[in-house]
Scaffold this motif. Structure first.
Motif, PDB file in Angstrom:
ATOM      1  N   THR A   9       0.845  -1.188   0.000  1.00 34.61           N
ATOM      2  CA  THR A   9       0.000   0.000   0.000  1.00 34.61           C
ATOM      3  C   THR A   9       0.881   1.239   0.000  1.00 34.61           C
ATOM      4  O   THR A   9       1.649   1.452   0.945  1.00 34.61           O
ATOM      5  N   VAL A  10       0.777   2.035  -1.064  1.00 39.12           N
ATOM      6  CA  VAL A  10       1.544   3.273  -1.167  1.00 39.12           C
ATOM      7  C   VAL A  10       0.601   4.440  -0.932  1.00 39.12           C
ATOM      8  O   VAL A  10      -0.395   4.596  -1.638  1.00 39.12           O
ATOM      9  N   LYS A  11       0.916   5.241   0.083  1.00 34.72           N
ATOM     10  CA  LYS A  11       0.087   6.391   0.445  1.00 34.72           C
ATOM     11  C   LYS A  11       0.593   7.658  -0.244  1.00 34.72           C
ATOM     12  O   LYS A  11       1.755   7.751  -0.650  1.00 34.72           O
ATOM     13  N   THR A  12      -0.280   8.641  -0.332  1.00 33.04           N
ATOM     14  CA  THR A  12       0.067   9.946  -0.892  1.00 33.04           C
ATOM     15  C   THR A  12       0.890  10.734   0.132  1.00 33.04           C
ATOM     16  O   THR A  12       0.584  10.721   1.323  1.00 33.04           O
ATOM     17  N   ILE A  13       1.916  11.425  -0.342  1.00 31.00           N
ATOM     18  CA  ILE A  13       2.744  12.268   0.523  1.00 31.00           C
ATOM     19  C   ILE A  13       2.002  13.578   0.790  1.00 31.00           C
ATOM     20  O   ILE A  13       1.544  14.252  -0.140  1.00 31.00           O
ATOM     21  N   ILE A  14       1.900  13.937   2.064  1.00 29.79           N
ATOM     22  CA  ILE A  14       1.193  15.145   2.511  1.00 29.79           C
ATOM     23  C   ILE A  14       2.148  16.348   2.423  1.00 29.79           C
ATOM     24  O   ILE A  14       3.288  16.266   2.867  1.00 29.79           O
ATOM     25  N   ASN A  15       1.643  17.455   1.895  1.00 31.09           N
ATOM     26  CA  ASN A  15       2.422  18.693   1.832  1.00 31.09           C
ATOM     27  C   ASN A  15       1.840  19.782   2.732  1.00 31.09           C
ATOM     28  O   ASN A  15       2.412  20.854   2.848  1.00 31.09           O
ATOM     29  N   ASN A  16       0.717  19.514   3.378  1.00 29.34           N
ATOM     30  CA  ASN A  16       0.030  20.497   4.204  1.00 29.34           C
ATOM     31  C   ASN A  16       0.853  20.813   5.460  1.00 29.34           C
ATOM     32  O   ASN A  16       1.053  19.944   6.313  1.00 29.34           O
ATOM     33  N   GLN A  17       1.307  22.062   5.563  1.00 29.41           N
ATOM     34  CA  GLN A  17       2.167  22.468   6.675  1.00 29.41           C
ATOM     35  C   GLN A  17       1.454  22.370   8.027  1.00 29.41           C
ATOM     36  O   GLN A  17       2.088  22.069   9.038  1.00 29.41           O
ATOM     37  N   LEU A  18       0.146  22.595   8.065  1.00 22.27           N
ATOM     38  CA  LEU A  18      -0.601  22.492   9.319  1.00 22.27           C
ATOM     39  C   LEU A  18      -0.579  21.050   9.825  1.00 22.27           C
ATOM     40  O   LEU A  18      -0.327  20.785  11.000  1.00 22.27           O
ATOM     41  N   THR A  19      -0.812  20.100   8.933  1.00 23.88           N
ATOM     42  CA  THR A  19      -0.771  18.682   9.296  1.00 23.88           C
ATOM     43  C   THR A  19       0.632  18.305   9.759  1.00 23.88           C
ATOM     44  O   THR A  19       0.808  17.635  10.782  1.00 23.88           O
ATOM     45  N   LEU A  20       1.643  18.742   9.018  1.00 28.29           N
ATOM     46  CA  LEU A  20       3.027  18.385   9.339  1.00 28.29           C
ATOM     47  C   LEU A  20       3.533  19.034  10.624  1.00 28.29           C
ATOM     48  O   LEU A  20       4.473  18.531  11.234  1.00 28.29           O
ATOM     49  N   SER A  21       2.917  20.121  11.061  1.00 28.65           N
ATOM     50  CA  SER A  21       3.386  20.822  12.261  1.00 28.65           C
ATOM     51  C   SER A  21       2.728  20.312  13.542  1.00 28.65           C
ATOM     52  O   SER A  21       3.032  20.798  14.624  1.00 28.65           O
ATOM     53  N   GLN A  22       1.850  19.329  13.433  1.00 27.53           N
ATOM     54  CA  GLN A  22       1.225  18.768  14.634  1.00 27.53           C
ATOM     55  C   GLN A  22       2.102  17.683  15.231  1.00 27.53           C
ATOM     56  O   GLN A  22       2.651  16.847  14.519  1.00 27.53           O
ATOM     57  N   LYS A  23       2.227  17.696  16.554  1.00 30.43           N
ATOM     58  CA  LYS A  23       3.030  16.690  17.235  1.00 30.43           C
ATOM     59  C   LYS A  23       2.309  15.339  17.176  1.00 30.43           C
ATOM     60  O   LYS A  23       1.114  15.247  17.419  1.00 30.43           O
ATOM     61  N   SER A  24       3.055  14.302  16.850  1.00 32.99           N
ATOM     62  CA  SER A  24       2.494  12.957  16.745  1.00 32.99           C
ATOM     63  C   SER A  24       2.191  12.378  18.123  1.00 32.99           C
ATOM     64  O   SER A  24       2.848  12.718  19.106  1.00 32.99           O
ATOM     65  N   VAL A  25       1.235  11.470  18.163  1.00 29.22           N
ATOM     66  CA  VAL A  25       0.905  10.763  19.394  1.00 29.22           C
ATOM     67  C   VAL A  25       1.569   9.385  19.351  1.00 29.22           C
ATOM     68  O   VAL A  25       1.880   8.866  18.273  1.00 29.22           O
ATOM     69  N   PRO A  26       1.800   8.773  20.518  1.00 25.27           N
ATOM     70  CA  PRO A  26       2.482   7.471  20.529  1.00 25.27           C
ATOM     71  C   PRO A  26       1.753   6.409  19.709  1.00 25.27           C
ATOM     72  O   PRO A  26       0.527   6.354  19.679  1.00 25.27           O
ATOM     73  N   ALA A  27       2.548   5.571  19.062  1.00 30.36           N
ATOM     74  CA  ALA A  27       2.017   4.456  18.282  1.00 30.36           C
ATOM     75  C   ALA A  27       1.806   3.249  19.207  1.00 30.36           C
ATOM     76  O   ALA A  27       2.526   3.073  20.182  1.00 30.36           O
ATOM     77  N   THR A  28       0.810   2.443  18.859  1.00 36.14           N
ATOM     78  CA  THR A  28       0.508   1.226  19.620  1.00 36.14           C
ATOM     79  C   THR A  28       0.471   0.033  18.663  1.00 36.14           C
ATOM     80  O   THR A  28       0.617   0.194  17.445  1.00 36.14           O
ATOM     81  N   GLN A  29       0.208  -1.123  19.205  1.00 36.97           N
ATOM     82  CA  GLN A  29       0.061  -2.349  18.419  1.00 36.97           C
ATOM     83  C   GLN A  29      -0.986  -2.163  17.319  1.00 36.97           C
ATOM     84  O   GLN A  29      -0.862  -2.718  16.235  1.00 36.97           O
ATOM     85  N   ASP A  30      -2.005  -1.351  17.589  1.00 30.51           N
ATOM     86  CA  ASP A  30      -3.079  -1.109  16.620  1.00 30.51           C
ATOM     87  C   ASP A  30      -2.613  -0.323  15.400  1.00 30.51           C
ATOM     88  O   ASP A  30      -3.349  -0.217  14.419  1.00 30.51           O
ATOM     89  N   ASP A  31      -1.422   0.251  15.457  1.00 31.78           N
ATOM     90  CA  ASP A  31      -0.910   1.095  14.366  1.00 31.78           C
ATOM     91  C   ASP A  31       0.078   0.372  13.453  1.00 31.78           C
ATOM     92  O   ASP A  31       0.713   0.994  12.610  1.00 31.78           O
ATOM     93  N   LEU A  32       0.211  -0.935  13.597  1.00 33.88           N
ATOM     94  CA  LEU A  32       1.194  -1.661  12.800  1.00 33.88           C
ATOM     95  C   LEU A  32       0.903  -1.607  11.308  1.00 33.88           C
ATOM     96  O   LEU A  32       1.833  -1.550  10.502  1.00 33.88           O
ATOM     97  N   GLN A  33      -0.369  -1.576  10.918  1.00 28.80           N
ATOM     98  CA  GLN A  33      -0.674  -1.459   9.490  1.00 28.80           C
ATOM     99  C   GLN A  33      -0.199  -0.112   8.945  1.00 28.80           C
ATOM    100  O   GLN A  33       0.313  -0.035   7.826  1.00 28.80           O
ATOM    101  N   ASP A  34      -0.349   0.941   9.741  1.00 24.46           N
ATOM    102  CA  ASP A  34       0.168   2.252   9.327  1.00 24.46           C
ATOM    103  C   ASP A  34       1.693   2.196   9.168  1.00 24.46           C
ATOM    104  O   ASP A  34       2.248   2.805   8.257  1.00 24.46           O
ATOM    105  N   ALA A  35       2.372   1.468  10.050  1.00 33.65           N
ATOM    106  CA  ALA A  35       3.826   1.324   9.957  1.00 33.65           C
ATOM    107  C   ALA A  35       4.212   0.588   8.673  1.00 33.65           C
ATOM    108  O   ALA A  35       5.167   0.970   7.990  1.00 33.65           O
ATOM    109  N   ILE A  36       3.450  -0.441   8.326  1.00 30.10           N
ATOM    110  CA  ILE A  36       3.700  -1.184   7.077  1.00 30.10           C
ATOM    111  C   ILE A  36       3.452  -0.280   5.870  1.00 30.10           C
ATOM    112  O   ILE A  36       4.242  -0.258   4.927  1.00 30.10           O
ATOM    113  N   ASP A  37       2.359   0.488   5.914  1.00 28.67           N
ATOM    114  CA  ASP A  37       2.057   1.428   4.820  1.00 28.67           C
ATOM    115  C   ASP A  37       3.163   2.463   4.666  1.00 28.67           C
ATOM    116  O   ASP A  37       3.536   2.832   3.551  1.00 28.67           O
ATOM    117  N   LEU A  38       3.705   2.930   5.805  1.00 31.54           N
ATOM    118  CA  LEU A  38       4.792   3.912   5.762  1.00 31.54           C
ATOM    119  C   LEU A  38       6.022   3.299   5.103  1.00 31.54           C
ATOM    120  O   LEU A  38       6.643   3.916   4.229  1.00 31.54           O
TER     121      LEU A  38
END
Length: 137
Positions: free
Chosen positions: A2-31
């Motif tokens: 799964t290849v995701k679109t690269i985000i260019n929105n500065q507002l989205t990119l300037s938000q601090k990320s929240v901790p990842a959990t076991q539930d986020d492993l698919q997002d890690a694979i997509d990344l």
């Protein structure tokens, strides 16, 4: 794959990320898949660059695409000035980095690690961890 679109929105990119959990492993694979798809343009990606506000980074160590969940830089050595590009931004920008970093993180099995990196790999990790903290070069 799964290849995701690269985000260019500065507002989205300037938000601090929240901790990842076991539930986020698919997002890690997509990344990781998205990094592999952009291997000629990027040495690393952070999850917020694909629209996922989780503390996950992917980067290359040689030919291997490595994923870190919840990376934290715990020590740095030997500062230097450089210029970096970013897939989410146009052009090159000056920044300070460190030649050596020590990182605590979790792998895809959520196992904790503490590892040292140097040179270009250390620079890429610093860039992606900055993304997780909402910092844009």
């Amino acid at each position: 794959m799964t290849v995701k679109t690269i985000i260019n929105n500065q507002l989205t990119l300037s938000q601090k990320s929240v901790p990842a959990t076991q539930d986020d492993l698919q997002d890690a694979i997509d990344l990781r898949d998205t990094l592999v798809a952009h291997q000629n343009q990027a040495a690393g990606l952070a999850a917020n660059m694909i629209g996922v506000n989780k503390s996950i980074i992917a980067f290359y160590v040689g030919p291997l695409a490595i994923v870190m969940l919840n990376p934290k830089i715990i020590s740095v050595k030997n500062p230097y000035l450089t210029e970096e590009g970013c897939l989410s931004l146009e052009g090159m920008r000056p920044t300070q980095r460190y030649k050596e970093v020590e990182v605590e993180y979790q792998d895809m099995q959520m196992k904790k690690h503490r590892e040292k990196f140097s040179e270009f790999t250390a620079e890429v990790i610093q860039h992606e961890v900055d993304h997780c903290q909402g910092k844009i070069i």
